[in-house]
Scaffold this active site. Structure first.
Site, PDB file in Angstrom:
ATOM      1  NE  ARG A   1       9.728  -2.297  -6.467  1.00 44.23           N
ATOM      2  CZ  ARG A   1       9.165  -1.492  -5.566  1.00 44.23           C
ATOM      3  NH1 ARG A   1       9.918  -0.699  -4.806  1.00 44.23           N
ATOM      4  NH2 ARG A   1       7.854  -1.476  -5.416  1.00 44.23           N
TER       5      ARG A   1
ATOM      6  N   PRO B   1       0.835  -1.202   0.000  1.00 47.64           N
ATOM      7  CG  PRO B   1      -0.759  -1.577   1.640  1.00 47.64           C
ATOM      8  CD  PRO B   1       0.566  -2.068   1.143  1.00 47.64           C
TER       9      PRO B   1
ATOM     10  CE  LYS C   1       5.314   3.792   0.292  1.00 45.11           C
ATOM     11  NZ  LYS C   1       6.155   2.793  -0.406  1.00 45.11           N
TER      12      LYS C   1
END
Length: 274
Positions: A263, A2, A58
């Site tokens: 990534r 998230p 976060k």
């Protein structure tokens, strides 16, 4: 994992659901999630009221009535939901906060990577990750002067720099790809190669995209759900992330996916050139 819009969506939902609720007791089924002594953690939060839930990057910050704050990092798959007492908790529930109103606040985490740390309120910056966290991606904090200075002294590729939480809080893989596409900047460009105009454009796109993603209740790509157990909606508005092999919305060139700093990275090879 998230990112900021998803965590902010969870925060808003939890505030509606459990702000003002009092904890009767806590059960911990996976002790590694708790960074404190588990017995002390349970004892110090028993009979305490959740006053509000804040957020930094976060991280969720549960504020309690006894002057303590629980810093909760969801990591890859962590999520909270609230159920009536006695309802099936599911096999991936690792912490249960039993509330005095016959409800349970469940922490569910299939990967078990999430962490909770109890600290005195005001000492959140002693928690790893918060100690060096960068500014929030809002106009008041993420100034053009800050971004120009930060990018100007870094030879690092722009995408991993955006993912560096010590530089800007809350951006992850999805929104890095999206804002770089919006700004027509190749993800492998050295940060110090960006012009002032490019930095200004990227800054505004970051601010706008994060605000829009929050308004859309976050992005559900794999398993994200809100505190109400609902999927986010912003995945319906993504321009490039997860769209490899599809035509670019602007020019029709096929979107490509490459690895940048380990990534998966989506970009338009025509409009985002090195």
């Amino acid at each position: 994992m998230p990112e900021l819009p998803e965590v902010e969506t969870v925060r808003r939902g939890l505030n509606r659901l459990v702000s003002g609720a009092t904890i009767a007791s806590i059960e911990v089924f996976w002790p590694k999630i708790i960074n404190n002594d588990v017995d002390s953690f349970k004892q110090r939060l028993a009979n305490q009221t959740i006053q509000t839930i804040d957020r930094r990057g976060k991280y969720l910050l549960f504020r309690f009535s006894n002057g303590l704050t629980m810093v909760s990092h969801l990591r890859m798959e962590g999520k909270y939901n609230v159920v009536p007492r006695g309802e099936d908790q599911g096999k991936h529930t690792h912490v249960i906060f039993h509330l005095t109103d016959d409800r349970d606040l469940l922490y569910n985490d299939t990967r078990k990577f999430g962490r909770m740390t109890l600290v005195p309120t005001g000492e959140e910056n002693t928690v790893a990750g918060l100690r060096t966290i960068g500014p929030e991606p809002v106009a008041e904090q993420l100034t053009l002067a800050y971004m120009t200075a930060t990018f100007g002294k870094s030879k690092k590729m722009i995408k991993p720099l955006l993912l560096d939480q010590s530089k800007i809080a809350g951006i992850g893989n999805i929104y890095a790809d999206e804002t770089l596409w919006m700004s027509k900047i190749h993800p492998m460009r050295p940060a110090n190669s960006l012009t002032t105009d490019e930095i200004a454009t990227l800054r505004q796109n970051i601010i706008d995209e994060m605000a829009m993603a929050i308004k859309g209740h976050g992005t559900t790509v794999h398993s994200f759900s809100t505190a109400f157990g609902e999927a986010g909606q912003f995945q319906n508005h993504l321009h490039v992330y997860g769209r490899e092999g599809e035509p670019c919305e602007r020019c029709g060139t096929i979107i490509e996916k490459i690895k940048v700093a380990q990534r998966g990275t989506h970009f338009c090879p025509l409009e985002q050139r090195l």
